[in-house]
Motif scaffolding. Structure first.
Motif, PDB file in Angstrom:
ATOM      1  N   THR A 493       0.747  -1.297  -0.031  1.00  0.00           N
ATOM      2  CA  THR A 493       0.087   0.006  -0.108  1.00  0.00           C
ATOM      3  C   THR A 493       0.786   1.217   0.045  1.00  0.00           C
ATOM      4  N   ARG A 494       2.145   1.120   0.763  1.00  0.00           N
ATOM      5  CA  ARG A 494       2.911   2.254   0.675  1.00  0.00           C
ATOM      6  C   ARG A 494       3.439   2.620  -0.949  1.00  0.00           C
ATOM      7  N   ASN A 495       3.735   1.504  -1.507  1.00  0.00           N
ATOM      8  CA  ASN A 495       4.134   1.623  -2.873  1.00  0.00           C
ATOM      9  C   ASN A 495       2.982   2.221  -3.751  1.00  0.00           C
ATOM     10  N   MET A 496       1.767   1.763  -3.583  1.00  0.00           N
ATOM     11  CA  MET A 496       0.490   2.181  -4.443  1.00  0.00           C
ATOM     12  C   MET A 496       0.309   3.665  -4.018  1.00  0.00           C
ATOM     13  N   VAL A 497       0.578   4.169  -2.849  1.00  0.00           N
ATOM     14  CA  VAL A 497       0.455   5.316  -2.526  1.00  0.00           C
ATOM     15  C   VAL A 497       1.446   6.469  -3.344  1.00  0.00           C
ATOM     16  N   SER A 498       2.553   6.039  -3.319  1.00  0.00           N
ATOM     17  CA  SER A 498       3.743   6.450  -3.913  1.00  0.00           C
ATOM     18  C   SER A 498       3.392   6.571  -5.438  1.00  0.00           C
ATOM     19  N   ALA A 499       3.120   5.485  -5.915  1.00  0.00           N
ATOM     20  CA  ALA A 499       2.759   5.639  -7.257  1.00  0.00           C
ATOM     21  C   ALA A 499       1.549   6.299  -7.813  1.00  0.00           C
ATOM     22  N   ALA A 500       0.548   6.213  -7.017  1.00  0.00           N
ATOM     23  CA  ALA A 500      -0.558   7.357  -7.126  1.00  0.00           C
ATOM     24  C   ALA A 500      -0.265   8.485  -7.260  1.00  0.00           C
ATOM     25  N   ALA A 692      -2.530  16.966  -1.860  1.00  0.00           N
ATOM     26  CA  ALA A 692      -4.051  16.736  -1.349  1.00  0.00           C
ATOM     27  C   ALA A 692      -4.374  15.232  -1.918  1.00  0.00           C
ATOM     28  N   ILE A 693      -4.152  15.070  -3.096  1.00  0.00           N
ATOM     29  CA  ILE A 693      -4.674  13.934  -3.842  1.00  0.00           C
ATOM     30  C   ILE A 693      -3.778  12.606  -3.249  1.00  0.00           C
ATOM     31  N   SER A 694      -2.536  12.851  -3.070  1.00  0.00           N
ATOM     32  CA  SER A 694      -1.668  11.796  -2.457  1.00  0.00           C
ATOM     33  C   SER A 694      -2.183  11.488  -0.892  1.00  0.00           C
ATOM     34  N   SER A 695      -2.365  12.483  -0.296  1.00  0.00           N
ATOM     35  CA  SER A 695      -3.117  12.282   1.242  1.00  0.00           C
ATOM     36  C   SER A 695      -4.419  11.833   1.308  1.00  0.00           C
ATOM     37  N   SER A 696      -5.235  12.027   0.092  1.00  0.00           N
ATOM     38  CA  SER A 696      -6.537  11.147   0.001  1.00  0.00           C
ATOM     39  C   SER A 696      -6.495   9.757  -0.176  1.00  0.00           C
ATOM     40  N   VAL A 697      -5.355   9.463  -1.155  1.00  0.00           N
ATOM     41  CA  VAL A 697      -5.037   7.949  -1.405  1.00  0.00           C
ATOM     42  C   VAL A 697      -4.543   7.618  -0.213  1.00  0.00           C
ATOM     43  N   ARG A 698      -3.471   8.136   0.727  1.00  0.00           N
ATOM     44  CA  ARG A 698      -3.118   7.532   1.997  1.00  0.00           C
ATOM     45  C   ARG A 698      -4.214   7.366   2.790  1.00  0.00           C
ATOM     46  N   GLN A 699      -5.146   8.287   3.025  1.00  0.00           N
ATOM     47  CA  GLN A 699      -6.134   8.238   3.990  1.00  0.00           C
ATOM     48  C   GLN A 699      -7.052   6.985   3.742  1.00  0.00           C
ATOM     49  N   GLY A 700      -7.383   6.602   2.562  1.00  0.00           N
ATOM     50  CA  GLY A 700      -7.879   5.506   1.965  1.00  0.00           C
ATOM     51  C   GLY A 700      -7.535   4.288   2.612  1.00  0.00           C
ATOM     52  N   THR A 701      -6.065   4.052   2.799  1.00  0.00           N
ATOM     53  CA  THR A 701      -5.302   2.896   3.243  1.00  0.00           C
ATOM     54  C   THR A 701      -4.878   2.957   4.709  1.00  0.00           C
ATOM     55  N   SER A 702      -5.571   3.895   5.244  1.00  0.00           N
ATOM     56  CA  SER A 702      -5.251   4.159   6.728  1.00  0.00           C
ATOM     57  C   SER A 702      -6.050   2.790   7.481  1.00  0.00           C
ATOM     58  N   ILE A 703      -7.140   2.697   7.075  1.00  0.00           N
ATOM     59  CA  ILE A 703      -7.928   1.899   7.912  1.00  0.00           C
ATOM     60  C   ILE A 703      -7.215   0.357   7.823  1.00  0.00           C
ATOM     61  N   SER A 704      -7.006   0.114   6.583  1.00  0.00           N
ATOM     62  CA  SER A 704      -6.345  -1.282   6.469  1.00  0.00           C
ATOM     63  C   SER A 704      -5.075  -1.449   7.042  1.00  0.00           C
ATOM     64  N   ASN A 705      -4.407  -0.490   7.139  1.00  0.00           N
ATOM     65  CA  ASN A 705      -2.943  -0.177   8.075  1.00  0.00           C
ATOM     66  C   ASN A 705      -3.167  -0.557   9.364  1.00  0.00           C
ATOM     67  N   ALA A 706      -3.944   0.277  10.042  1.00  0.00           N
ATOM     68  CA  ALA A 706      -4.544   0.202  11.500  1.00  0.00           C
ATOM     69  C   ALA A 706      -4.779  -1.412  11.734  1.00  0.00           C
ATOM     70  N   ILE A 785      -6.083  -1.024  -9.271  1.00  0.00           N
ATOM     71  CA  ILE A 785      -6.325   0.327  -9.536  1.00  0.00           C
ATOM     72  C   ILE A 785      -5.815   0.689 -10.913  1.00  0.00           C
ATOM     73  N   ALA A 786      -5.440  -0.227 -11.714  1.00  0.00           N
ATOM     74  CA  ALA A 786      -5.260   0.146 -13.238  1.00  0.00           C
ATOM     75  C   ALA A 786      -4.222   0.931 -13.365  1.00  0.00           C
ATOM     76  N   LEU A 787      -3.042   0.721 -12.448  1.00  0.00           N
ATOM     77  CA  LEU A 787      -2.141   1.651 -12.558  1.00  0.00           C
ATOM     78  C   LEU A 787      -0.640   0.935 -12.311  1.00  0.00           C
ATOM     79  N   ASP A 788       0.366   1.146 -12.904  1.00  0.00           N
ATOM     80  CA  ASP A 788       1.677   0.486 -12.836  1.00  0.00           C
ATOM     81  C   ASP A 788       2.297   0.982 -11.607  1.00  0.00           C
ATOM     82  N   ILE A 789       2.500   0.019 -10.836  1.00  0.00           N
ATOM     83  CA  ILE A 789       3.063   0.342  -9.295  1.00  0.00           C
ATOM     84  C   ILE A 789       4.506  -0.404  -9.346  1.00  0.00           C
TER      85      ILE A 789
END
Length: 831
Positions: A493-500, A692-706, A785-789
């Motif tokens: 998920t860290r890689n995903m946030v970075s790629a997004a 802001a976009i990166s923070s939004s993506v990171r926020q979406g993964t925060s629940i899973s990480n917790a 997410i249809a993105l190269d990570i």
């Protein structure tokens, strides 16, 4: 028979649960955590889809079909007469449905005429009672109580100054969008939204004995591609796709917690068998059968799962309410309804059932220690029993099955099947556990070997490890799963946030963005004021102002995001590498660019022909390019702005990109732009938009990480349980050591070395499995997410593993202290 079984269960099992409250509470807590996580995850997706579904039924009533706009621009009102003439249509109720306001003030504007009474909705009575007010009050609207206005209040609503004609009571509007609703007559609503002569929806009531399938076909022919004809449930289905990625990720993490909890229940039941061995042996000696004993142990575990799951589900209901607030605003605002927290009816039963089944499965394995031993053997320590030995056939079967699951995980993760690719992550972790079961003996030997490295205390701890191989393996697996989940999913998920974030870096090239909502929410509307662009172009220091539009649209049965750009400051990486001739084809409306997930769903590739439904009919275009694009909420279709304005009848723009002239004072230009833009419109820099976009993506993964770190804490409890079992089994032995003069410190170190052996081996296995699964998870998330990570292994892999190990080893402290403080006389007298 039933009375005898109940008495036996009450005396020998339920009584033991109360006698050993610490273990009972601990087992219920971990099962409660798992149930709470499952309920929270189910509630996240259920709240969004449930809110949309409730709104759909509240407004649709007894409508069987809905004709809806392809985008939020709706469709021409002249279609209404054609719809009403279709055979089988008893009533066609036109509506305007548009979200208004933002964030906490977000509400829904509904415009309708007198025909709404034929839908039989709760609005029918409200409109009948207060229709006179709407007719007599200029630009009058009826508001739900949650809007916070009183009759006679005037406020800006869209393009008009509206007057509150009345306030709806809770019985009329309390269930509709949580009371955040504004109702107006259809012509007034069209003026408010600036869409005179257009509709968003027509609810279809079928005539008696009408075949709905044939009616749908007839309506589809009548609208000729200018609108969508579908079941009202289509809105709910499209809303579910917005939260599907978050649901998959959090569900996988919650499932990991349930698996770890199952291992803990196994250890708890092993502990119960160890403590009751004298009682069980006595029952066997006087003729007691093994079957009822095993069934009683399984029933006992089922009770732990039932009560733990029930209590945890209640906690999960409250936790889910907090979790829903952690979702990115882009997800919450991608649907027309205001998300109201609700727990789906299936959430608690499924969570409790999962806990009960997991407990039963774990207890059934642990109960083999009773079922497989002879009466005289039941007096011996568990570790010396033949029940702990893994048969070669079982070991080889596990090896083949585990290898097959790992290979299957690789295939599923690498296959481009969208969000289903994420199933490869769970499959890989389960396959790793099964492979480790086949390697139980070497794992136990490794645990003992590490314990022996700590000298004389370690030698004694190693002996204890070797005496209980199955339990040691189970505990090592709990540590391994915790470390594997954190290392693999956490880093992926860290890689995903970075790629997004990297995929949106092109936005930083634009100095200033002006949009109706935050750039993190994908601004799809409302449209910006028509004269705003000209005003901004006149500001000193502004070199250029480029326009762009974003809008959600229906393509096939799914929802996509249209992105349209013109030359100038509004740039997109989606068009990188596109040649000038191809850009000319894009501008001519001959071609579009689509994201990878749309291409996969519709089986398209560069050069394919695509029928694009629009309010002006179906337009046949060619797929110019298939691009990787962050598609966590929906896929993307990129086209020319003028083409979008014409085809989708959506003039204007939702984004303005401003380039500042070289040498101009950026701060001064920014201040001037803010002064020229209405207060409710967002102004941000390009760099801040990316952040802001990166923070939004990171926020979406925060629940899973917790949840992943909760898994580690559950593993800590599992290690505590295992070592406490070890101390209980050796209570007499430890008492003898103390009587012989062994120091408390020596016994404390003995238990700690046992924990170190199990924890280190589990962590090393978790690091190895997690590193491999990290790669698979990165590939699977890329498809989802249809993105190269890019796969980026970092030193954090080891850091995560070490932190997880330290947390797990904390569980060894209580049993170690208990071992060192055993009263000598009581310990020796226990047998």
């Amino acid at each position: 028979m039933i009375r005898a079984a109940w008495d036996r269960l009450r005396l020998f099992n339920i009584g033991e649960l109360f006698a050993h409250r610490g273990r009972t509470i601990m087992s219920m807590v971990v099962m409660g955590v798992s149930a709470g996580l499952l309920v929270s995850v189910f509630s996240i997706s259920g709240s969004i889809t449930g809110s949309v579904d409730k709104l759909t039924h509240s407004l649709g009533g007894n409508a069987v079909l809905e004709v809806s706009g392809i985008t939020d621009a709706g469709f021409d009102q002249t279609l209404l007469q054609q719809i009403r003439t279709v055979p089988g249509v008893a009533a066609a109720v036109p509506m305007i449905r548009q979200p208004i306001g933002a964030d906490a003030d977000r509400a829904l504007l509904v415009g309708a005429d007198q025909s709404i009474s034929q839908l039989g909705t709760s609005l029918d009575g409200a409109l009948k009672d207060q229709a006179g007010k709407l007719l007599t009050v200029p630009n009058g609207v009826l508001l739900g109580k949650a809007m916070g206005h009183k009759p006679g209040d005037k406020f800006q609503l869209g393009t008009l100054t509206a007057t509150v004609a009345g306030v709806l009571d809770d019985s009329a509007a309390g269930d509709i969008n949580g009371g955040h609703i504004a109702i107006a007559l259809l012509p007034v609503a069209q003026k408010i939204t600036g869409r005179v002569g257009r509709l968003d929806s027509v609810q279809i009531v079928a005539a008696p004995n009408t075949d709905v399938g044939k009616l749908r076909s007839a309506l589809t022919d009548a609208v000729a591609g200018r609108a969508i004809v579908a079941d009202p449930a289509l809105r709910t289905a499209q809303a579910s796709s917005s939260v599907m990625l978050v649901s998959y990720a959090t569900l996988a993490s919650a499932a990991a917690a349930l698996v770890v909890s199952s291992f803990l229940i196994y250890n708890a039941m092993s502990m119960a068998v160890a403590q009751r061995r004298p009682m069980l042996s006595l029952l066997r000696a006087i003729g007691g059968k093994r079957g009822p004993m095993v069934r009683d142990l399984i029933a006992e575990a089922a009770l732990l799962g039932l009560f733990g799951g029930a209590i945890g589900s209640v906690i999960g209901i409250f936790a889910g309410r907090q979790a829903i607030n952690q979702l990115p605003a882009a997800i919450l605002n991608s649907v027309e309804s205001r998300t109201q927290y609700e727990v789906p009816g299936y959430a608690v039963p499924v969570a409790v059932a999962a806990c009960v089944l997991a407990s039963i499965a774990a207890a059934a394995i642990a109960a083999r220690q009773v079922y497989k031993v002879a009466p005289i053997e039941a007096l011996a320590p568990v570790g010396t029993s033949t029940a702990d030995a893994v048969k070669p056939v079982l070991r080889w079967t596990a090896a083949v099955l585990g290898l097959a699951m790992v290979v299957g995980a690789v295939v599923v993760a690498r296959a481009d099947v969208g969000k289903l690719s994420m199933a490869g992550i769970s499959l890989a972790i389960v396959g790793s556990v099964i492979l480790c079961f086949a390697a139980t003996e070497p794992i136990v030997r490794a645990c003992a070997a590490i314990a022996r490295l700590f000298g004389a205390p370690g030698a004694l701890g190693a002996t204890t490890v070797e005496r209980a191989p199955r339990r040691v393996w189970a505990t090592a697996m709990t540590v391994m799963i915790g470390v594997t989940a954190v290392v693999s999913i956490g880093n992926a998920t860290r890689n995903m946030v970075s790629a997004a974030g990297d995929s949106f870096e092109g936005l930083a090239g634009t100095d200033i963005f002006v949009s109706p909502t935050s750039m993190a929410q994908f601004p799809t509307g409302p449209l910006l004021p028509s004269d705003l662009k000209a005003t901004l172009q006149k500001i000193p220091g502004v070199a250029d102002v480029g326009s762009a539009q974003m809008a959600f649209s229906t393509l096939g049965s799914g929802r996509v995001m249209l992105q349209a750009y013109e030359g100038g400051a509004a740039r997109t990486s989606a068009l990188d590498g596109v040649s000038q001739p191809d850009l000319a084809r894009l501008a001519a409306g001959q071609a579009v660019v689509i994201s990878r997930d749309i291409a996969r769903t519709l089986d398209l590739h560069p050069g394919s022909s695509l029928d694009l439904p629009t309010p002006t009919g179906i337009h046949k275009v060619q797929v110019l390019k298939v691009i990787p694009y962050f598609a966590a909420i929906s896929g993307t279709v990129v086209l020319d702005l003028d083409v979008m304005r014409q085809w989708y009848q959506r003039p204007g723009e939702t984004i303005l990109g401003i380039d500042i002239a070289p040498g101009a004072d950026h701060a001064a230009v920014m201040s001037a732009v803010r002064a020229a833009v209405p207060a409710d419109i967002h102004v941000t820099t390009g760099k801040d938009a990316v952040t802001a976009i990166s923070s939004s993506v990171r926020q979406g993964t925060s629940i899973s990480n917790a949840i992943l770190w909760i898994v580690v804490l559950v593993a800590t409890v599992a290690l505590l349980n295992t070592l406490m079992l070890s101390v209980l089994e050796r209570r007499r032995e430890l008492g003898v050591f103390r009587a012989m003069g062994t120091s408390r410190r020596f016994l404390l170190r003995t238990v700690l070395t046992e924990a170190a052996g199990i924890g280190i081996v589990g962590a090393l296995l978790g690091l190895a499995a997690g590193s491999a699964t990290h790669y698979l998870a990165t590939v699977a998330l890329g498809h989802a997410i249809a993105l190269d990570i890019p796969y980026h292994p970092t030193p954090l892999l080891v850091v995560y593993a070490v932190v997880a190990l330290i947390l797990a080893l904390l569980g060894s402290i209580p049993p170690a202290v208990r071992a060192s403080r055993l009263p000598i006389i009581e310990a020796i007298a226990v047998d």
